[in-house]
Scaffold this active site. Structure first.
Site, PDB file in Angstrom:
ATOM      1  N   ASP A  78      -1.157  58.700  37.209  1.00 49.13           N
ATOM      2  CA  ASP A  78      -0.536  60.007  37.446  1.00 49.13           C
ATOM      3  C   ASP A  78      -1.464  61.149  37.091  1.00 49.13           C
ATOM      4  O   ASP A  78      -2.458  60.988  36.369  1.00 49.13           O
ATOM      5  CB  ASP A  78       0.785  60.131  36.684  1.00 49.13           C
ATOM      6  CG  ASP A  78       0.623  60.043  35.169  1.00 49.13           C
ATOM      7  OD1 ASP A  78      -0.240  59.263  34.707  1.00 49.13           O
ATOM      8  OD2 ASP A  78       1.355  60.734  34.447  1.00 49.13           O
ATOM      9  N   GLU A 142       1.588  58.957  32.195  1.00 47.91           N
ATOM     10  CA  GLU A 142       0.804  59.285  30.988  1.00 47.91           C
ATOM     11  C   GLU A 142       0.849  60.773  30.688  1.00 47.91           C
ATOM     12  O   GLU A 142       0.747  61.171  29.530  1.00 47.91           O
ATOM     13  CB  GLU A 142      -0.643  58.838  31.189  1.00 47.91           C
ATOM     14  CG  GLU A 142      -1.497  58.880  29.931  1.00 47.91           C
ATOM     15  CD  GLU A 142      -2.162  60.233  29.658  1.00 47.91           C
ATOM     16  OE1 GLU A 142      -2.658  60.442  28.533  1.00 47.91           O
ATOM     17  OE2 GLU A 142      -2.193  61.076  30.584  1.00 47.91           O
TER      18      GLU A 142
END
Length: 368
Positions: A78, A142
């Site tokens: 991400d 994350e």
């Protein structure tokens, strides 16, 4: 991604810099990692020497050769949201251009951390018989609250997939090994007084004034530099937010200060908390966020050989990263990846193509 759109096809045989650009072109802002996770899973399942496991939008691929050691190469899929500034280059799709003698790739995630993910994927395709068993971990969420982390989810759901002797997190480090990381905690101290009209302040008790002693303690605090396994970690204890008061004519009856403590990996969370209690003896402490430190593990044989392959002097990691999650599981870990961490999340986020290739070269040398 619309239902009629196909999963992006990733070519893992290509140059890792080219693959970096291709990964950036698949937008994967946190909560929207599925298209990229689908592409990563599809590319890895095409490799017969790997076993592949999917948990949500986290993909774990492993060799199972019975080697004496197992190492983890980990990276998150991400990114933070795209820039809102018109004309920003650090967005999606990627932009490639020459700047002097440099080949530069611009786009969201080039530094944090699709350059590192590209290196993982190329290695996963190339290393049919690595000298150590390798677990490649590609995880979601994350860049958001830690309780949403795909890495943390796999540690709860299938911890056996993350058992290893050593781990490398491919966060951007400018190609330098950064061992372990400092721990971090946030806490709040609240002072109490007695409200009154400010025109008759003598009958009240000002809670904001009572913060003076807390702030004086912080101003006079001398943070330590602590050596751990040959690396010097600088600590810090700092006020980061302060609040109190309800109106311009009221003596406040409560006030608070929020404090951040960055502590070296010679301390457990409990030891760090005890240090805070000693510094602020007599105050009630409200703990808000607790993240452990991680020891670098540079004394492990795999780590020593990795440092030799990189060919640079290791440095400490002052900020917190997911190496701490591995350390909690008994897996020593370091940060090592292409790109400058100071460019992460910026409107002009970019990585040099040669930095991605050099990272790939070092890891290939270590694992071949």
């Amino acid at each position: 991604m619309a239902a009629d759109q196909q999963t992006p096809v990733l070519d893992l045989t290509t140059d890792p810099a080219d693959l970096t650009a291709a990964l950036v072109d698949v937008e994967s802002v946190s909560d929207h990692e599925t298209p990229l996770a689908d592409a990563v899973e599809a590319a890895l399942r095409a490799l017969p020497h790997l076993s592949v496991h999917r948990d949500g939008d986290t993909v774990v691929a492993r060799t199972n050769l019975g080697r004496a050691e197992r190492v983890i190469l980990a990276g998150h899929l991400d990114t933070v949201p795209l820039p809102s500034v018109e004309g920003a280059l650090g967005t999606v799709p990627s932009v490639r251009r020459r700047e002097g003698e440099r080949d530069v790739i611009y786009g969201r995630g080039t530094t944090d951390m699709k350059g590192g993910v590209a290196v993982q994927l190329v290695l996963a395709q190339q290393l049919r018989e690595p000298n150590r068993d390798v677990s490649y971990v590609f995880y979601d969420h994350e860049e958001v609250s830690s309780d949403a982390s795909g890495l943390g989810r796999v540690m709860r759901n299938a911890p056996e997939l993350l058992e290893a002797d050593f781990a490398v997190l491919l966060e951007p480090t400018n190609g330098t090994v950064e061992g372990g990381c400092n721990g971090t905690m946030r806490f709040r101290i609240t002072t109490h007084g007695k409200a009154s009209h400010s025109g008759r302040s003598w009958i009240g008790e000002n809670a904001i004034h009572k913060l003076a002693e807390v702030l004086a303690t912080l101003a006079g605090y001398e943070p330590k530099t602590v050596g751990v396994e040959g690396l010097d970690y600088r600590e810090g204890l700092n006020a980061i937010r302060v609040g109190g008061g309800v109106a311009g004519n009221v003596i406040p009856d409560t006030a608070w200060v929020e404090i951040n403590y960055r502590f070296a990996p010679d301390k457990t969370l409990e030891q760090a908390q005890q240090h805070v209690r000693e510094v602020f003896e007599g105050y009630e402490i409200e703990w808000q966020d607790l993240s452990p430190a991680a020891r670098p593990g540079l004394d492990r044989p795999a780590a020593a050989q990795f440092v030799a392959a990189v060919g640079q002097e290791p440095q400490p990691k002052y900020g917190w990263t997911d190496v701490a999650r591995f350390s909690e599981q008994g897996v020593p870990a370091v940060n090592f990846g292409p790109g400058d961490a100071l460019l992460a999340h910026t409107d002009h986020e970019h990585v040099h193509a040669d930095a991605v290739r050099e990272c790939h070269r070092a890891l290939l040398s270590w694992l071949s």
